[in-house]
Design an enzyme around this catalytic site. Structure first.
Site, PDB file in Angstrom:
ATOM      1  N   ARG A  35       0.807  -1.219   0.000  1.00  0.00           N
ATOM      2  CA  ARG A  35       0.000   0.000   0.000  1.00  0.00           C
ATOM      3  C   ARG A  35       0.842   1.271   0.000  1.00  0.00           C
ATOM      4  O   ARG A  35       0.301   2.360  -0.054  1.00  0.00           O
ATOM      5  CB  ARG A  35      -0.961   0.008   1.204  1.00  0.00           C
ATOM      6  CG  ARG A  35      -2.121  -0.954   1.047  1.00  0.00           C
ATOM      7  CD  ARG A  35      -3.076  -0.864   2.221  1.00  0.00           C
ATOM      8  NE  ARG A  35      -2.436  -1.222   3.468  1.00  0.00           N
ATOM      9  CZ  ARG A  35      -2.261  -2.470   3.878  1.00  0.00           C
ATOM     10  NH1 ARG A  35      -2.694  -3.457   3.144  1.00  0.00           N
ATOM     11  NH2 ARG A  35      -1.663  -2.728   5.016  1.00  0.00           N
ATOM     12  N   ASP A 105       4.848 -13.949   3.133  1.00  0.00           N
ATOM     13  CA  ASP A 105       6.239 -14.160   2.737  1.00  0.00           C
ATOM     14  C   ASP A 105       6.960 -15.297   3.466  1.00  0.00           C
ATOM     15  O   ASP A 105       8.132 -15.560   3.201  1.00  0.00           O
ATOM     16  CB  ASP A 105       7.035 -12.850   2.919  1.00  0.00           C
ATOM     17  CG  ASP A 105       6.867 -12.252   4.320  1.00  0.00           C
ATOM     18  OD1 ASP A 105       6.728 -13.026   5.296  1.00  0.00           O
ATOM     19  OD2 ASP A 105       6.879 -11.011   4.434  1.00  0.00           O
ATOM     20  N   HIS A 122      -3.762 -14.107   5.349  1.00  0.00           N
ATOM     21  CA  HIS A 122      -3.896 -13.814   3.914  1.00  0.00           C
ATOM     22  C   HIS A 122      -3.255 -14.889   3.047  1.00  0.00           C
ATOM     23  O   HIS A 122      -2.943 -14.644   1.891  1.00  0.00           O
ATOM     24  CB  HIS A 122      -3.302 -12.437   3.591  1.00  0.00           C
ATOM     25  CG  HIS A 122      -4.020 -11.312   4.273  1.00  0.00           C
ATOM     26  ND1 HIS A 122      -3.578 -10.009   4.261  1.00  0.00           N
ATOM     27  CD2 HIS A 122      -5.168 -11.297   5.000  1.00  0.00           C
ATOM     28  CE1 HIS A 122      -4.417  -9.248   4.959  1.00  0.00           C
ATOM     29  NE2 HIS A 122      -5.373 -10.013   5.420  1.00  0.00           N
ATOM     30  N   CYS A 155      -3.433 -27.128 -14.048  1.00  0.00           N
ATOM     31  CA  CYS A 155      -3.124 -28.307 -13.234  1.00  0.00           C
ATOM     32  C   CYS A 155      -2.756 -29.510 -14.104  1.00  0.00           C
ATOM     33  O   CYS A 155      -3.464 -29.822 -15.060  1.00  0.00           O
ATOM     34  CB  CYS A 155      -4.329 -28.638 -12.359  1.00  0.00           C
ATOM     35  SG  CYS A 155      -4.161 -30.140 -11.386  1.00  0.00           S
TER      36      CYS A 155
HETATM   37 ZN   LIG Z   1      -6.337 -30.104 -10.571  1.00  0.00          ZN
END
Ligand SMILES: [Zn+2]
Length: 255
Positions: A35, A105, A122, A155
């Site tokens: 921010r 992080d 988060h 994926c």
């Molecule tokens: Zn998948």
């Protein structure tokens, strides 16, 4: 008594300490606050990177992965700083119930706080997850695919959409972590904020949960927060030096 000594005293007198951290603790590790000016948001428009845009179109996902690709090397290379190590030291001294963090992080884990003691509100950038089948991939593995030209990784198992395991703007908060953080906040006897401006929900809410349940509240942040008037002690400084001084005091008096 100075504030460093006062906070050390509180730590020595407390049995269940929750440390709550935000972007401010990681700036000394070279990770700029999203921010603040000069941060990564100067190059990417956060309003475009919300969860709805990610789900809505291939173009939205491509934009998001461009952002994530440019963010990852900084996060992957970042090292914990003395603020993180001071908190890890509290753990080693048997003084830490848990760390609740807004950061993605993994620097608390890198500093030596066990995974199960870190609640990541988060999410974390460490993984990418398939939104269809839930398969997880190390984020570094996905970076290699992006580096070799893939725009929107899919994926391997089911072809589903993949996303880093961070919580984007507009994405629901993770239920388990939010609940766990509230429970720990409600039962702690000392709630210590380090490097959060406490403006984003649920961060804004946790210190009050702690305070309403009888905990002491300490806030260490460079700038004022909306909860300063509720706090027992407020220190307007960068977190690194202050936290290491406080924990040094605690160590001296414990031995
Ligand atoms: Zn998948």
């Amino acid at each position: 008594m100075n504030k460093i000594d006062a906070v050390s005293n509180m730590i020595l007198q407390s049995k269940q300490i929750v440390v709550f951290t935000g972007a401010g603790i990681s700036t000394e590790s070279g990770i700029s606050d999203f921010r603040s000016p000069g941060g990564i948001w100067d190059r990417f428009d956060p309003s475009q990177l919300n969860y709805q845009n990610f789900l809505a179109s291939e173009a939205g996902r491509e934009k998001y992965w461009q952002f994530s690709k440019s963010l990852w090397p900084t996060i992957a290379d970042a090292k914990p700083n003395r603020g993180h190590y001071a908190i890890a030291e509290l753990y080693h001294l048997g003084k830490l119930d848990c760390v609740i963090t807004q950061n993605i992080d993994s620097l608390h884990q890198k500093s030596g706080v066990p995974e199960e003691k870190v609640i990541e509100l988060h999410g974390t950038l460490k993984w990418a997850i398939c939104l269809e089948c839930g398969r997880r991939y190390p984020r570094q593995q996905i970076q290699s695919r992006l580096d070799s030209g893939e725009k929107v990784p899919r994926c391997d198992s089911c072809g589903g959409i993949m996303k880093p395991t961070t919580i984007s703007f507009g994405q629901p908060m993770p239920e388990r972590e939010t609940h766990e953080a509230e429970t720990r906040s409600a039962t702690c006897d000392l709630f210590l904020v380090a490097g959060s401006s406490l403006v984003v929900y649920p961060a804004a809410h946790m210190p009050l949960v702690a305070k309403d349940n009888g905990a002491k509240l300490v806030i260490i942040n460079l700038t004022p927060t909306p909860h300063d008037r509720d706090a027992d002690i407020v220190i307007y400084e960068k977190t690194g030096q202050v936290l290491s001084q406080i924990v040094e005091q605690v160590k001296v008096r414990l031995i």
